[in-house]
Design an enzyme around this catalytic site. Structure first.
Site, PDB file in Angstrom:
ATOM      1  N   HIS A  46       0.802  -1.223   0.000  1.00 32.35           N
ATOM      2  CA  HIS A  46       0.000   0.000   0.000  1.00 32.35           C
ATOM      3  C   HIS A  46       0.834   1.272   0.000  1.00 32.35           C
ATOM      4  O   HIS A  46       0.298   2.366   0.231  1.00 32.35           O
ATOM      5  CB  HIS A  46      -0.940   0.007   1.212  1.00 32.35           C
ATOM      6  CG  HIS A  46      -2.014  -1.020   1.146  1.00 32.35           C
ATOM      7  ND1 HIS A  46      -1.861  -2.291   1.649  1.00 32.35           N
ATOM      8  CD2 HIS A  46      -3.265  -0.975   0.614  1.00 32.35           C
ATOM      9  CE1 HIS A  46      -2.977  -2.978   1.444  1.00 32.35           C
ATOM     10  NE2 HIS A  46      -3.845  -2.207   0.819  1.00 32.35           N
ATOM     11  N   HIS A  53      -2.722  -6.843  -5.227  1.00 33.93           N
ATOM     12  CA  HIS A  53      -3.040  -7.866  -4.241  1.00 33.93           C
ATOM     13  C   HIS A  53      -4.539  -8.125  -4.205  1.00 33.93           C
ATOM     14  O   HIS A  53      -5.340  -7.383  -4.771  1.00 33.93           O
ATOM     15  CB  HIS A  53      -2.519  -7.470  -2.852  1.00 33.93           C
ATOM     16  CG  HIS A  53      -3.045  -6.160  -2.363  1.00 33.93           C
ATOM     17  ND1 HIS A  53      -2.530  -4.942  -2.775  1.00 33.93           N
ATOM     18  CD2 HIS A  53      -4.056  -5.862  -1.501  1.00 33.93           C
ATOM     19  CE1 HIS A  53      -3.194  -3.958  -2.178  1.00 33.93           C
ATOM     20  NE2 HIS A  53      -4.131  -4.498  -1.407  1.00 33.93           N
ATOM     21  N   HIS A  90      -8.839  -7.683   3.228  1.00 36.48           N
ATOM     22  CA  HIS A  90      -8.024  -8.606   2.448  1.00 36.48           C
ATOM     23  C   HIS A  90      -8.077  -9.998   3.075  1.00 36.48           C
ATOM     24  O   HIS A  90      -7.881 -10.114   4.289  1.00 36.48           O
ATOM     25  CB  HIS A  90      -6.559  -8.163   2.439  1.00 36.48           C
ATOM     26  CG  HIS A  90      -6.371  -6.713   2.143  1.00 36.48           C
ATOM     27  ND1 HIS A  90      -6.424  -5.752   3.133  1.00 36.48           N
ATOM     28  CD2 HIS A  90      -6.146  -6.066   0.981  1.00 36.48           C
ATOM     29  CE1 HIS A  90      -6.229  -4.563   2.574  1.00 36.48           C
ATOM     30  NE2 HIS A  90      -6.066  -4.725   1.280  1.00 36.48           N
ATOM     31  N   GLU A 108     -15.943  -5.876  12.517  1.00 36.29           N
ATOM     32  CA  GLU A 108     -16.205  -4.447  12.350  1.00 36.29           C
ATOM     33  C   GLU A 108     -17.605  -4.035  12.802  1.00 36.29           C
ATOM     34  O   GLU A 108     -17.778  -2.961  13.370  1.00 36.29           O
ATOM     35  CB  GLU A 108     -15.999  -4.028  10.892  1.00 36.29           C
ATOM     36  CG  GLU A 108     -14.553  -4.128  10.441  1.00 36.29           C
ATOM     37  CD  GLU A 108     -14.300  -3.467   9.105  1.00 36.29           C
ATOM     38  OE1 GLU A 108     -15.149  -2.661   8.654  1.00 36.29           O
ATOM     39  OE2 GLU A 108     -13.256  -3.749   8.497  1.00 36.29           O
ATOM     40  N   GLU A 137      -3.982   1.993  -3.251  1.00 40.30           N
ATOM     41  CA  GLU A 137      -4.685   0.714  -3.323  1.00 40.30           C
ATOM     42  C   GLU A 137      -4.538   0.202  -4.744  1.00 40.30           C
ATOM     43  O   GLU A 137      -4.887   0.892  -5.702  1.00 40.30           O
ATOM     44  CB  GLU A 137      -6.171   0.866  -2.988  1.00 40.30           C
ATOM     45  CG  GLU A 137      -6.477   1.175  -1.547  1.00 40.30           C
ATOM     46  CD  GLU A 137      -6.315  -0.016  -0.611  1.00 40.30           C
ATOM     47  OE1 GLU A 137      -5.833  -1.083  -1.059  1.00 40.30           O
ATOM     48  OE2 GLU A 137      -6.677   0.110   0.566  1.00 40.30           O
ATOM     49  N   GLU A 139      -5.649  -3.279  -6.303  1.00 41.13           N
ATOM     50  CA  GLU A 139      -6.303  -4.508  -5.875  1.00 41.13           C
ATOM     51  C   GLU A 139      -7.073  -5.177  -7.002  1.00 41.13           C
ATOM     52  O   GLU A 139      -7.614  -4.516  -7.882  1.00 41.13           O
ATOM     53  CB  GLU A 139      -7.279  -4.206  -4.735  1.00 41.13           C
ATOM     54  CG  GLU A 139      -6.602  -3.622  -3.508  1.00 41.13           C
ATOM     55  CD  GLU A 139      -7.559  -3.291  -2.382  1.00 41.13           C
ATOM     56  OE1 GLU A 139      -7.105  -3.312  -1.223  1.00 41.13           O
ATOM     57  OE2 GLU A 139      -8.744  -3.000  -2.647  1.00 41.13           O
TER      58      GLU A 139
END
Length: 196
Positions: A46, A53, A90, A108, A137, A139
């Site tokens: 990052h 990723h 992730h 969360e 980011e 991704e």
């Protein structure tokens, strides 16, 4: 500022990064088709130009078709205080997207698997976005959806800054009305693709 002062400042910034909790975690590096290419340090993935990723975002709905928007805590390194729809993270090595999503929903928001029975992957896309002065980011992001039969929530204040339920179609069709929310880029992409 002298060169020694500048070096010291650079060293302390580098040390702060090295001490960040993300520096203790790994993510799964992938190619554009989401094939695994080993693990990489999460902080390395990052920062700078980033490392592609694997990631996911999960859109959480209630039985009335509203989506739960969750504000990222102000302590997040990237997109702090931005609004997400609803959680994003992730998977770790050996973990499925569904298992990783179940884990993050509970960590969360306090949402447990007995509150839903339709968690599913609905889309996947690659994106790359820079967050000024903080990181990037990059991704291959899977999109999962889930509808809560029981919308009870118990958010972790270290992860979630705020929450609101919004009519999903109204949000998509009237982005100017929600501009003050500052939506996370991966959520905006997922929503745009969902309606295309």
């Amino acid at each position: 500022m002298s060169s020694e002062d500048a070096a010291a400042t650079g060293d302390s910034a580098g040390q702060a990064d090295a001490d960040h909790e993300n520096a203790l975690q790994d993510v799964i590096a992938v190619d554009p088709e989401d094939a695994e290419r080993g693990t990489v340090n999460r902080l390395d993935a990052h920062t700078g130009d980033g490392i592609r990723h694997r990631a996911f975002t999960c859109l959480v709905y209630d039985t009335d078709g509203r989506i739960l928007l969750a504000q990222r805590a102000p302590t997040k390194r990237l997109w702090d205080a931005h609004w997400d729809g609803t959680v994003a993270s992730h998977p770790v090595e050996g973990q499925s997207q569904e298992d990783a999503t179940e884990q993050r929903l509970e960590e969360e928001l306090g949402i447990t698997p007995d509150q839903y029975d339709d968690l599913r992957v609905t889309d996947k896309f690659e994106y790359k976005r820079y967050y000024p002065n903080e990181g990037v980011e990059w991704e291959v992001c899977s999109v999962l959806k889930v509808t809560l039969d029981d919308a009870s929530l118990d958010p972790d204040e270290e992860e979630i800054g705020g929450m609101l339920w919004a009519d999903y179609e109204h949000l998509h069709e009237n982005p100017e009305l929600y501009r003050q929310l500052r939506l996370c880029p991966w959520f905006e992409i997922a929503m745009r693709r969902d309606f295309s």
